[in-house]
Write a protein that holds these residues in place. Structure first.
Motif, PDB file in Angstrom:
ATOM      1  N   ALA A  56       8.839   3.210   1.666  1.00 63.22           N
ATOM      2  CA  ALA A  56       8.738   1.918   1.157  1.00 63.22           C
ATOM      3  C   ALA A  56       9.745   1.481   0.154  1.00 63.22           C
ATOM      4  CB  ALA A  56       7.321   1.731   0.766  1.00 63.22           C
ATOM      5  N   GLN A  57      10.023   2.191  -0.767  1.00 64.77           N
ATOM      6  CA  GLN A  57      11.182   1.940  -1.412  1.00 64.77           C
ATOM      7  C   GLN A  57      12.496   1.617  -1.093  1.00 64.77           C
ATOM      8  OE1 GLN A  57      10.803   5.167  -4.319  1.00 64.77           O
ATOM      9  NE2 GLN A  57       9.143   4.226  -5.568  1.00 64.77           N
ATOM     10  N   LYS A  58      12.820   1.960   0.098  1.00 61.51           N
ATOM     11  CA  LYS A  58      14.227   1.476   0.756  1.00 61.51           C
ATOM     12  C   LYS A  58      14.327   0.340   1.270  1.00 61.51           C
ATOM     13  CE  LYS A  58      15.492   6.354   1.747  1.00 61.51           C
ATOM     14  NZ  LYS A  58      15.690   7.378   3.016  1.00 61.51           N
ATOM     15  N   LEU A  59      12.982  -0.521   1.140  1.00 63.40           N
ATOM     16  CA  LEU A  59      13.055  -1.703   1.821  1.00 63.40           C
ATOM     17  C   LEU A  59      12.557  -2.874   0.735  1.00 63.40           C
ATOM     18  CD1 LEU A  59      12.242   0.172   4.282  1.00 63.40           C
ATOM     19  CD2 LEU A  59      11.801  -2.056   5.404  1.00 63.40           C
ATOM     20  N   ALA A  60      13.163  -4.155   0.915  1.00 61.86           N
ATOM     21  CA  ALA A  60      12.812  -5.256   0.220  1.00 61.86           C
ATOM     22  C   ALA A  60      12.330  -6.351   0.892  1.00 61.86           C
ATOM     23  CB  ALA A  60      13.855  -5.682  -0.534  1.00 61.86           C
ATOM     24  N   VAL A  61      11.615  -7.058   0.509  1.00 62.32           N
ATOM     25  CA  VAL A  61      10.921  -8.347   1.432  1.00 62.32           C
ATOM     26  C   VAL A  61      11.876  -9.404   1.367  1.00 62.32           C
ATOM     27  CG1 VAL A  61       8.806 -10.023   1.180  1.00 62.32           C
ATOM     28  CG2 VAL A  61       8.501  -7.523   0.878  1.00 62.32           C
ATOM     29  N   PHE A  62      12.133 -10.112   2.405  1.00 57.94           N
ATOM     30  CA  PHE A  62      12.734 -11.345   2.535  1.00 57.94           C
ATOM     31  C   PHE A  62      11.732 -12.374   3.154  1.00 57.94           C
ATOM     32  CE2 PHE A  62      15.037 -14.506   4.515  1.00 57.94           C
ATOM     33  CZ  PHE A  62      16.090 -15.030   3.597  1.00 57.94           C
ATOM     34  N   TRP A  63      11.805 -13.360   2.211  1.00 62.79           N
ATOM     35  CA  TRP A  63      10.729 -14.623   2.704  1.00 62.79           C
ATOM     36  C   TRP A  63      11.476 -15.555   3.670  1.00 62.79           C
ATOM     37  CZ3 TRP A  63       6.057 -13.220   1.708  1.00 62.79           C
ATOM     38  CH2 TRP A  63       6.034 -12.257   0.365  1.00 62.79           C
ATOM     39  N   PRO A  64      11.297 -15.589   4.829  1.00 60.40           N
ATOM     40  CA  PRO A  64      12.257 -16.301   5.838  1.00 60.40           C
ATOM     41  C   PRO A  64      11.638 -17.745   5.840  1.00 60.40           C
ATOM     42  CG  PRO A  64      10.720 -15.053   7.313  1.00 60.40           C
ATOM     43  CD  PRO A  64      10.253 -14.709   5.769  1.00 60.40           C
ATOM     44  N   ASN A  65      12.344 -18.689   6.420  1.00 62.93           N
ATOM     45  CA  ASN A  65      11.963 -19.973   6.870  1.00 62.93           C
ATOM     46  C   ASN A  65      11.555 -20.928   5.538  1.00 62.93           C
ATOM     47  OD1 ASN A  65      11.588 -18.491   9.337  1.00 62.93           O
ATOM     48  ND2 ASN A  65      11.677 -20.342   9.923  1.00 62.93           N
ATOM     49  N   GLN A  66      12.098 -20.603   4.386  1.00 65.84           N
ATOM     50  CA  GLN A  66      11.881 -21.224   3.054  1.00 65.84           C
ATOM     51  C   GLN A  66      12.309 -22.640   3.186  1.00 65.84           C
ATOM     52  OE1 GLN A  66       9.781 -19.530   0.582  1.00 65.84           O
ATOM     53  NE2 GLN A  66       9.455 -19.076   2.615  1.00 65.84           N
ATOM     54  N   GLN A  67      13.449 -22.705   3.971  1.00 58.81           N
ATOM     55  CA  GLN A  67      13.907 -24.350   3.868  1.00 58.81           C
ATOM     56  C   GLN A  67      13.132 -25.207   4.945  1.00 58.81           C
ATOM     57  OE1 GLN A  67      16.103 -24.539   1.562  1.00 58.81           O
ATOM     58  NE2 GLN A  67      16.041 -22.569   1.283  1.00 58.81           N
ATOM     59  N   ASP A  68      12.485 -24.605   5.750  1.00 60.38           N
ATOM     60  CA  ASP A  68      11.581 -25.395   6.761  1.00 60.38           C
ATOM     61  C   ASP A  68      10.224 -25.214   6.696  1.00 60.38           C
ATOM     62  OD1 ASP A  68      11.355 -23.120   8.659  1.00 60.38           O
ATOM     63  OD2 ASP A  68      13.703 -23.188   8.900  1.00 60.38           O
ATOM     64  N   ARG A  69       9.599 -24.429   7.848  1.00 63.03           N
ATOM     65  CA  ARG A  69       8.151 -24.376   7.751  1.00 63.03           C
ATOM     66  C   ARG A  69       7.641 -23.467   6.893  1.00 63.03           C
ATOM     67  NH1 ARG A  69      10.079 -22.079  12.396  1.00 63.03           N
ATOM     68  NH2 ARG A  69       9.138 -20.388  12.523  1.00 63.03           N
ATOM     69  N   GLY A  70       8.291 -22.376   6.449  1.00 65.71           N
ATOM     70  CA  GLY A  70       7.728 -21.397   5.552  1.00 65.71           C
ATOM     71  C   GLY A  70       7.454 -20.251   6.308  1.00 65.71           C
ATOM     72  N   VAL A  71       6.866 -19.128   5.516  1.00 63.62           N
ATOM     73  CA  VAL A  71       6.468 -17.769   6.127  1.00 63.62           C
ATOM     74  C   VAL A  71       5.328 -17.858   6.859  1.00 63.62           C
ATOM     75  CG1 VAL A  71       5.767 -15.674   5.349  1.00 63.62           C
ATOM     76  CG2 VAL A  71       7.618 -16.631   4.102  1.00 63.62           C
ATOM     77  N   HIS A  72       5.333 -16.941   8.020  1.00 64.71           N
ATOM     78  CA  HIS A  72       3.958 -17.251   8.735  1.00 64.71           C
ATOM     79  C   HIS A  72       2.947 -16.408   8.003  1.00 64.71           C
ATOM     80  CE1 HIS A  72       1.099 -16.508  12.018  1.00 64.71           C
ATOM     81  NE2 HIS A  72       1.216 -15.292  11.804  1.00 64.71           N
ATOM     82  N   VAL A  73       1.896 -16.988   7.866  1.00 66.83           N
ATOM     83  CA  VAL A  73       0.819 -16.305   7.234  1.00 66.83           C
ATOM     84  C   VAL A  73      -0.560 -16.470   8.111  1.00 66.83           C
ATOM     85  CG1 VAL A  73       1.408 -16.761   4.776  1.00 66.83           C
ATOM     86  CG2 VAL A  73      -0.069 -18.542   5.991  1.00 66.83           C
ATOM     87  N   ALA A 101       0.866  -1.223   0.120  1.00 65.46           N
ATOM     88  CA  ALA A 101      -0.041  -0.107   0.030  1.00 65.46           C
ATOM     89  C   ALA A 101       0.723   1.124  -0.180  1.00 65.46           C
ATOM     90  CB  ALA A 101      -0.806   0.106   1.263  1.00 65.46           C
ATOM     91  N   MET A 102       1.948   1.210   0.794  1.00 63.16           N
ATOM     92  CA  MET A 102       2.843   2.357   0.684  1.00 63.16           C
ATOM     93  C   MET A 102       3.669   2.548  -0.593  1.00 63.16           C
ATOM     94  SD  MET A 102       4.733   1.753   4.639  1.00 63.16           S
ATOM     95  CE  MET A 102       5.519   3.166   4.790  1.00 63.16           C
ATOM     96  N   LEU A 103       3.938   1.505  -1.189  1.00 67.88           N
ATOM     97  CA  LEU A 103       4.465   1.593  -2.701  1.00 67.88           C
ATOM     98  C   LEU A 103       3.643   2.090  -3.491  1.00 67.88           C
ATOM     99  CD1 LEU A 103       6.468  -1.798  -2.778  1.00 67.88           C
ATOM    100  CD2 LEU A 103       7.437   0.330  -2.540  1.00 67.88           C
ATOM    101  N   ASN A 104       2.179   2.026  -3.522  1.00 72.62           N
ATOM    102  CA  ASN A 104       1.129   2.622  -4.148  1.00 72.62           C
ATOM    103  C   ASN A 104       0.499   3.860  -3.725  1.00 72.62           C
ATOM    104  OD1 ASN A 104       1.070   0.312  -6.605  1.00 72.62           O
ATOM    105  ND2 ASN A 104       1.207  -0.935  -4.684  1.00 72.62           N
ATOM    106  N   ASP A 105       1.119   4.261  -2.855  1.00 77.17           N
ATOM    107  CA  ASP A 105       0.699   5.388  -2.092  1.00 77.17           C
ATOM    108  C   ASP A 105       0.775   6.849  -2.800  1.00 77.17           C
ATOM    109  OD1 ASP A 105       0.023   5.800   1.391  1.00 77.17           O
ATOM    110  OD2 ASP A 105      -0.141   7.695  -0.043  1.00 77.17           O
ATOM    111  N   SER A 106      -0.244   7.705  -3.009  1.00 71.24           N
ATOM    112  CA  SER A 106      -0.147   8.761  -3.371  1.00 71.24           C
ATOM    113  C   SER A 106       0.600   9.787  -2.743  1.00 71.24           C
ATOM    114  CB  SER A 106      -1.509   9.341  -3.788  1.00 71.24           C
ATOM    115  OG  SER A 106      -2.252   9.433  -2.555  1.00 71.24           O
ATOM    116  N   ASP A 107       0.931   9.461  -1.509  1.00 71.32           N
ATOM    117  CA  ASP A 107       1.831  10.295  -0.762  1.00 71.32           C
ATOM    118  C   ASP A 107       3.215   9.947  -0.994  1.00 71.32           C
ATOM    119  OD1 ASP A 107       3.460  11.440   1.274  1.00 71.32           O
ATOM    120  OD2 ASP A 107       2.374  10.831   2.850  1.00 71.32           O
ATOM    121  N   PRO A 108       4.142  10.991  -1.637  1.00 65.01           N
ATOM    122  CA  PRO A 108       5.494  10.574  -2.083  1.00 65.01           C
ATOM    123  C   PRO A 108       6.378  10.049  -0.935  1.00 65.01           C
ATOM    124  CG  PRO A 108       5.018  12.803  -2.566  1.00 65.01           C
ATOM    125  CD  PRO A 108       3.650  12.200  -1.936  1.00 65.01           C
ATOM    126  N   ALA A 109       6.175  10.645   0.255  1.00 62.53           N
ATOM    127  CA  ALA A 109       6.926  10.399   1.552  1.00 62.53           C
ATOM    128  C   ALA A 109       6.748   8.926   1.828  1.00 62.53           C
ATOM    129  CB  ALA A 109       6.485  11.211   2.465  1.00 62.53           C
TER     130      ALA A 109
END
Ligand SMILES: [Fe+2]
Length: 341
Positions: free
Chosen positions: A239-256, A226-234
């Motif tokens: 949000a553009q300074k961050l990237a997503v990392f999917w943890p625990n991909q070798q075991d139980r998987g990402v918490h959902v 939502a931040m990446l698609n926000d009309s507010d440039p701030a």
């Protein structure tokens, strides 16, 4: 009787049938903890297709649950919609939900995204992975939630408070799979690495990280989207300074977790309410969730939004989400002992 009179008679009968058919299409009363703009367009589509009117009452999760409890059998609500499986479990335990047996729902909603007895059904998947400041952290430094307790992250982690159900559900998922002692040791290590006492919501963790207060956050992805698609440039720039990392991909998987819906014990429009539940789980509704809310559909066959697609696919934890509710109280106590404010 003349021919024309007879025709008027038949016409009258037809009109009478039509006019009784309209109220027979009926209505459904929905208590929703989702914001109106994140659910209303779907309800309107449902009404246009089915003729069933939906009366929407929105409110905060806890307030709606309290209201249901107070209203008891007299509650006008047919359905309760929340943004977390843990809360649906609480509602079930409070006795305000009724089990639903629907072949369509059992086909549309994967087993781990619904209550085993049918008290609630997941409608959209909300992943809670790690996000990192790309200028400070390399993806290969990250691996699992567990590894965030490593001393290497001291003073570098931002996450919201333990009174937030998303964190409670994350901890509950770990208790369910790793037990209390291991999860408690982890929580203590994580808290020791906090950059600051928890403050604000998920978006605020992103903002803090972008402002240099921390390097790693744990957040629900739709906030970042939502931040990446926000009309507010701030918001966008943070949000553009961050990237997503999917943890625990070798075991139980990402918490959902899931947003989901349950039929109330007081429901007076049961069949219509179940129809709405089935509609919300349908392909058309699932596509809308994915596109509009930047959440993940409950079925992997449904395409995700552009923003989500850019983060790639991930392996999700297959833990039955009823466990999040089952271990919620234990999680709250554990976080308290760990000093997670
Ligand atoms: Fe949220």
């Amino acid at each position: 009787m003349s021919v024309s009179k007879r025709w008027y008679g038949i016409l009258g009968l037809v009109l009478a049938l039509v006019s009784t058919a309209v109220p027979a299409a009926g209505e459904v009363n929905l208590y929703s903890a989702r914001k109106e703009e994140l659910i209303k367009p779907l309800l309107d589509k449902f009404t246009a297709e089915s003729g069933i009117k939906v009366n929407l009452v929105t409110g905060k999760e806890d307030a709606l649950l309290e209201r249901l409890k107070n209203e008891g059998r007299n509650s006008p609500a047919d359905l309760l919609l929340t943004s977390d499986a843990g809360r649906l479990h609480r509602a079930m335990e409070a006795g305000v939900l009724a089990a639903v047996e629907s072949k369509a729902l059992n086909t549309l909603v994967p087993a781990h995204y619904r209550d085993p007895k049918g008290y609630w059904y997941g409608l959209s998947v909300r992943a809670r992975p790690i996000a990192y400041v790309t200028a400070k952290v390399h993806a290969n430094e990250l691996s699992t939630y567990e590894a965030l307790a490593d001393r290497k992250w001291k003073g570098r982690i931002c996450v919201r408070s333990s009174d937030n159900i998303y964190n409670q559900s994350l901890v509950a998922s770990m208790i369910a799979q790793r037990g209390v002692p291991a999860t408690e040791a982890w929580a203590k290590g994580l808290v020791a690495n906090f950059a600051r006492p928890p403050v604000g919501g998920d978006r605020d963790q992103v903002t803090a990280a972008a402002a240099g207060q921390c390097d790693v956050v744990i957040i629900n992805t739709y906030y970042l989207a939502a931040m990446l698609n926000d009309s507010d440039p701030a918001q966008k720039q943070a949000a553009q300074k961050l990237a997503v990392f999917w943890p625990n991909q070798q075991d139980r998987g990402v918490h959902v977790n899931v947003s989901g819906v349950g039929l109330t014990a007081a429901a007076k429009n049961g069949p219509h309410a179940v129809k709405l539940m089935e509609y919300l789980a349908s392909d058309a509704a699932q596509r809308w969730y994915a596109e509009t809310n930047h959440e993940y559909p409950i079925r992997t066959s449904i395409p995700v939004s552009k923003t989500l697609a850019a983060w790639g696919s991930y392996r999700a934890d297959k833990l039955g989400l009823d466990k999040l509710g089952h271990y919620n109280a234990e999680a709250v106590k554990l976080m308290d002992r760990a000093g997670w404010k």
